[in-house]
Structure formats: C-alpha cells, structure tokens
Design a protein around this motif. Structure first.
Motif, short mmCIF file in Angstrom:
data_model
loop_
_atom_site.label_atom_id
_atom_site.label_comp_id
_atom_site.label_asym_id
_atom_site.label_seq_id
_atom_site.Cartn_x
_atom_site.Cartn_y
_atom_site.Cartn_z
N SER A 119 -0.18 7.52 1.97
CA SER A 119 -1.22 8.50 1.68
C SER A 119 -0.65 9.89 1.78
O SER A 119 0.44 10.13 2.32
CB SER A 119 -2.38 8.34 2.67
OG SER A 119 -1.96 8.74 3.96
N MET A 125 0.85 -1.19 0.00
CA MET A 125 0.00 0.00 0.00
C MET A 125 0.89 1.24 0.00
O MET A 125 1.80 1.38 0.80
CB MET A 125 -0.89 0.02 1.25
CG MET A 125 -1.79 1.24 1.33
SD MET A 125 -2.71 1.29 2.91
CE MET A 125 -3.72 -0.18 2.73
N ALA A 148 -5.04 2.89 8.29
CA ALA A 148 -4.51 1.71 7.59
C ALA A 148 -3.10 1.99 7.07
O ALA A 148 -2.21 1.12 7.16
CB ALA A 148 -5.45 1.31 6.44
N ASP A 149 -2.88 3.18 6.55
CA ASP A 149 -1.54 3.55 6.08
C ASP A 149 -0.55 3.56 7.24
O ASP A 149 0.59 3.09 7.11
CB ASP A 149 -1.57 4.93 5.41
CG ASP A 149 -2.28 4.92 4.07
OD1 ASP A 149 -2.41 3.84 3.47
OD2 ASP A 149 -2.72 6.00 3.62
N GLU A 163 -12.18 8.24 5.43
CA GLU A 163 -10.84 8.74 5.11
C GLU A 163 -9.92 8.61 6.33
O GLU A 163 -8.74 8.27 6.19
CB GLU A 163 -10.90 10.19 4.66
CG GLU A 163 -9.55 10.82 4.34
CD GLU A 163 -8.76 10.07 3.28
OE1 GLU A 163 -7.51 10.12 3.33
OE2 GLU A 163 -9.38 9.44 2.39
N ARG A 170 -8.76 5.14 6.41
CA ARG A 170 -7.73 4.90 5.38
C ARG A 170 -6.36 5.38 5.89
O ARG A 170 -5.34 4.72 5.69
CB ARG A 170 -8.10 5.62 4.09
CG ARG A 170 -9.25 5.00 3.32
CD ARG A 170 -9.28 5.51 1.89
NE ARG A 170 -10.41 4.98 1.16
CZ ARG A 170 -11.54 5.64 0.90
NH1 ARG A 170 -11.66 6.89 1.32
NH2 ARG A 170 -12.52 5.08 0.23
N GLN A 171 -6.35 6.55 6.53
CA GLN A 171 -5.09 7.06 7.09
C GLN A 171 -4.55 6.12 8.15
O GLN A 171 -3.34 5.88 8.23
CB GLN A 171 -5.30 8.46 7.65
CG GLN A 171 -5.62 9.52 6.61
CD GLN A 171 -5.85 10.89 7.24
OE1 GLN A 171 -5.45 11.15 8.36
NE2 GLN A 171 -6.51 11.77 6.51
#
Length: 278
Positions: free
Chosen positions: A4, A1, A107-108, A101, A104-105
């Motif tokens: 971000s 991945m 997960a990063d 969102e 998602r951050q």
C-alpha cells in the motif's frame, strides 16, 4: 497483495534520525497516505500541528532539497488513482471508512508474518508474561491479558502507573520474566516511556504494539508492530491495534505446545459450571 501507499511511505521514512516533531509529520503522512502526495507544505503543517518551516526541515532530514522535491517523491510512490474523491459521507461514516483503511494497512503489514511470529515466540517463552498498557492503552492490554491467561500459565497485567510499576516489573523479572508486551497509544504517557526504559534496564525484551513506527516508544522496543488509530472522532478509535493484539495472541498460541489442550480444558470446566448462557 501489493504494498500500500502507507507501507511505501513507512519505508521512505525508516532509517532516518527524526526529531519528535519530524516523527509527528511522518506519522501524519502515513495516516493520511491517500492524500499525502497532494498536500501543500502549509496543509501538511496544519494537519500535523506543526509549523511550515518544520515541514521543510523534515524534507531536508530525509535528504531532499526541500518540500517540493519530497512531494514529487510522494507522487511517485502513490498509485495514479490514489487521490481520494470528494465524499458526501457524514462524520460517522468517514470515521468508519478511516478505520477500514487502517485495517487495510495492517493487512499489508502482516504480508510479512516474520515480526509477529518472532513476537509470539518471545511472549510464549516468558514466564511470567507482563503486559503493560496505561491510560488509553489500558483496554488493549486488559483484552490481551484476559485471553492470554487461558493459554499462558502466568500473565501479569500492568495497567496502572505510579511508583509501584517499577516494583511490579522487578517482581516479574525475579520470577523469571524475559519479555514485556506493551500497548502504547496516543497520547503517549511519559510513564509508558519511563516503564520501557526501566524494563530494558532490567533485562527484559520489549514487544510493542503502537500506533506508528514513529511513536516515542519505538527506540525502546525490540519488536515494534505498528497499527494506526483513527482520529476522526472526539476520541481516538483503536480497531487496528485491537486486531493486532488478537493476531499476537494467535502467534503466541502457535508457539505454546499446550495451548489447544488448555482451551479445551477451559471449555470443559466452563460447561460443567454453566458459566455461559448459550
């Protein structure tokens, strides 16, 4: 991945000595990472709740000649299609989209599991394990403590401030505690900062789940794990901090050799008591 935009922004700001106002600007840029490269200094000042000259001083503190130079760097960091399209979603949908969102951050951030694993080991070896969360963070601390008690032999929830809080920290240290887990969410109570200062002075290591790497508790944390909160509704939403708390539980279980046996024992006793309806 891939990383971000928010992760790259955090890396840009890390390592700089920022004032509380400047940390607020940095936090705003990370929280609004998709639109950050396109904001004027006036727009950024309004979003962060600071003055326009504060935005200029922030850019200079990062080593840029001024905000235009910082914005050029932000545009280099952002992918070409980062600018968000206009949305016809209503306010409730926008709040949900913002939380997605935030996840998602998170997960990063978890692409590097090292900090969480280190935190899990610290929590597992602290006997007892004090878990602190005041005001808005109390629910996060309670949720963690509730589940942690099923696998950890001595979890102590600290969800009320006042003059008794240092006493409870002292008792935990005398009983053998080595680490304090703290949930710190905005608005950050002064008592939380004071409690971490006291805990550090008492010799405890501090693992903190906070809304930002620039939170007031950052300098008082041995391991800081950021998870953004949503700000689109009247009251902040904390899906990412809650999920990060569960991830920490998993890491702690991985470091506790008897965790699975404890869970199986609980399930057996719950079944014999008819504890659950299903």
């Amino acid at each position: 991945m891939g990383e971000s935009t928010a992760t790259r922004l955090r890396q840009l700001f890390e390592g700089h000595r920022l004032t509380p106002t400047q940390r607020r600007i940095a936090h705003c840029l990370v929280r609004r990472s998709a639109e950050a490269p396109f904001l004027s200094s006036v727009e950024l000042a309004e979003l962060a709740g600071v003055s326009q000259p504060s935005v200029t001083r922030f850019a200079v503190a990062l080593g840029f000649d001024g905000y235009p130079a910082l914005r050029r760097r932000l545009r280099e960091i952002a992918p070409p299609d980062a600018r968000p399209d206009a949305s016809d979603h209503n306010a409730y949908q926008q709040a949900v989209a913002a939380e997605i969102e935030n996840l998602r951050q998170l997960a990063d951030l978890l692409a590097d599991p090292g900090p969480v694993r280190r935190a899990g080991n610290l929590l597992a070896t602290s006997r007892p394990l004090p878990v602190l969360g005041l005001r808005a963070a109390a629910a996060q601390a309670y949720g963690f403590a509730y589940f942690a008690a099923k696998v950890h032999p001595d979890v102590r929830l600290l969800d009320e401030g006042g003059s008794m809080l240092p006493d409870r920290l002292d008792r935990a240290v005398r009983a053998g505690a080595t680490t304090l887990l703290c949930f710190a969410l905005p608005r950050h109570p002064r008592e939380t900062v004071d409690a971490l200062e006291y805990a550090r002075g008492a010799g405890l290591s501090v693992v903190t789940v906070a809304d930002s790497a620039f939170a007031p508790v950052a300098a008082l944390s041995d391991v800081l794990l950021p998870a953004a909160v949503g700000t689109g509704l009247a009251f902040d939403t904390a899906c990412a901090p809650m999920l990060l708390g569960r991830v920490l539980l998993e890491a702690m279980c991985d470091a506790l050799p008897d965790a699975q046996a404890s869970l199986e024992d609980f399930d057996s006793r719950a079944a014999s008591r008819g504890l659950f309806a299903e």
